[in-house]
Scaffold this active site. Structure first.
Site, PDB file in Angstrom:
ATOM      1  N   LYS A  92      37.723  36.711  36.997  1.00 51.30           N
ATOM      2  CA  LYS A  92      37.061  35.411  37.058  1.00 51.30           C
ATOM      3  C   LYS A  92      35.636  35.532  36.535  1.00 51.30           C
ATOM      4  O   LYS A  92      34.813  36.243  37.116  1.00 51.30           O
ATOM      5  CB  LYS A  92      37.069  34.901  38.504  1.00 51.30           C
ATOM      6  CG  LYS A  92      37.379  33.428  38.615  1.00 51.30           C
ATOM      7  CD  LYS A  92      37.197  32.934  40.018  1.00 51.30           C
ATOM      8  CE  LYS A  92      38.504  32.766  40.746  1.00 51.30           C
ATOM      9  NZ  LYS A  92      38.310  32.105  42.057  1.00 51.30           N
ATOM     10  N   ASP A 104      48.122  32.886  46.248  1.00 54.30           N
ATOM     11  CA  ASP A 104      48.415  31.824  47.213  1.00 54.30           C
ATOM     12  C   ASP A 104      47.196  30.988  47.555  1.00 54.30           C
ATOM     13  O   ASP A 104      46.044  31.361  47.286  1.00 54.30           O
ATOM     14  CB  ASP A 104      48.923  32.444  48.522  1.00 54.30           C
ATOM     15  CG  ASP A 104      47.798  33.070  49.340  1.00 54.30           C
ATOM     16  OD1 ASP A 104      47.019  33.859  48.762  1.00 54.30           O
ATOM     17  OD2 ASP A 104      47.682  32.762  50.533  1.00 54.30           O
ATOM     18  N   ARG A 111      52.689  30.878  45.988  1.00 58.50           N
ATOM     19  CA  ARG A 111      52.882  32.184  45.347  1.00 58.50           C
ATOM     20  C   ARG A 111      54.076  32.189  44.402  1.00 58.50           C
ATOM     21  O   ARG A 111      54.131  32.975  43.468  1.00 58.50           O
ATOM     22  CB  ARG A 111      53.151  33.269  46.409  1.00 58.50           C
ATOM     23  CG  ARG A 111      51.953  33.654  47.236  1.00 58.50           C
ATOM     24  CD  ARG A 111      52.240  34.977  47.954  1.00 58.50           C
ATOM     25  NE  ARG A 111      51.438  35.145  49.144  1.00 58.50           N
ATOM     26  CZ  ARG A 111      50.192  35.634  49.143  1.00 58.50           C
ATOM     27  NH1 ARG A 111      49.615  35.982  48.014  1.00 58.50           N
ATOM     28  NH2 ARG A 111      49.521  35.762  50.275  1.00 58.50           N
ATOM     29  N   ASP A 153      37.410  38.869  41.561  1.00 57.81           N
ATOM     30  CA  ASP A 153      36.539  37.708  41.760  1.00 57.81           C
ATOM     31  C   ASP A 153      35.121  38.239  41.989  1.00 57.81           C
ATOM     32  O   ASP A 153      34.441  38.596  41.038  1.00 57.81           O
ATOM     33  CB  ASP A 153      37.093  36.883  42.918  1.00 57.81           C
ATOM     34  CG  ASP A 153      36.339  35.590  43.161  1.00 57.81           C
ATOM     35  OD1 ASP A 153      35.723  35.074  42.222  1.00 57.81           O
ATOM     36  OD2 ASP A 153      36.365  35.090  44.299  1.00 57.81           O
TER      37      ASP A 153
END
Ligand code: 5GP
Ligand code: MG
Length: 191
Positions: free
Chosen positions: A132, A160, A166, A104
């Protein structure tokens, strides 16, 4: 009344998509790796499903170790990072593949990499299931990426939200209004 999982999530990558992506990635890793033994370091907890699928497709001698790096505390904001590793003997002089669920901002992996480099591996490369787009705050990019995804909060296939979701066999987008809907859990969650 609490909404059921199927009502609040929207599939981004199906089981079929994930299988194809992990197949593709494992072929790519195997081609570039050669026959040298691989020391895999998985970043808990989000990596577990991806890691389990990946190692069963890699036809090279490999060992697996796990490290804990918790970056999301009580929801979706990045908090303090803790890297707890005691792996000097396993890493020194080895060819390491660091495996995580999602790249990320990139801070987590960059910090884990810095920790692992202290143990003087012969080489260290990084594989992630998801990258991402447009979120990165670091210079580094993983060598191996299975999927590039838009900037949305995803769950399932190991990832999660407050320790839920998950188990979903597919990857799904959790909409911002549903993030708020979930029961609060101030204990925080491990990535
Ligand atoms: P970074 O340090 O790259 O910003 O964050 C990496 C970690 O944050 C990942 O290993 C993962 O645990 C968590 N993370 C980042 N984006 C998402 C997301 O969309 N969904 C979930 N469930 N976790 C995420
Ligand atoms: Mg994580």
């Amino acid at each position: 009344m609490q909404k059921r999982d199927s009502q609040i999530v929207k599939t981004l990558l199906s089981e079929h998509d994930l299988r194809e992506g992990v197949d593709r990635l494992s072929r790519q890793i195997a081609e570039q790796w050669g026959s040298r033994p691989m020391t895999i370091i998985g970043v808990l907890t989000g990596c577990v499903v991806f890691l389990a699928d990946l190692i069963r497709r890699l036809d090279v001698p490999l060992r697996v170790h796990l490290v804990q790096a918790s970056s999301y505390r009580a929801g979706t904001t990045r908090g303090d990072l803790t890297v707890a590793v005691d792996l000097r003997a396993e890493i020194q002089g080895q060819d390491v593949l660091l495996v995580d669920d999602i790249f990320d901002t990139g801070h987590t992996l960059v910090e884990v990499l810095a920790e692992l480099k202290k143990y003087q591996p012969a080489s260290i490369r990084t594989a992630v299931l998801l990258f991402k787009e447009g979120r990165q705050e670091v210079e580094f990019e993983p060598e191996f990426i299975a999927f590039r995804i838009p900037n949305q909060f995803v769950v399932g296939y190991g990832l999660d939200y407050r320790d839920d979701f998950r188990h979903l066999p597919y990857l799904a987008i959790l909409e911002p209004e549903d993030l708020r809907d979930r029961p609060a859990d101030e204990s925080g969650a491990d990535g």
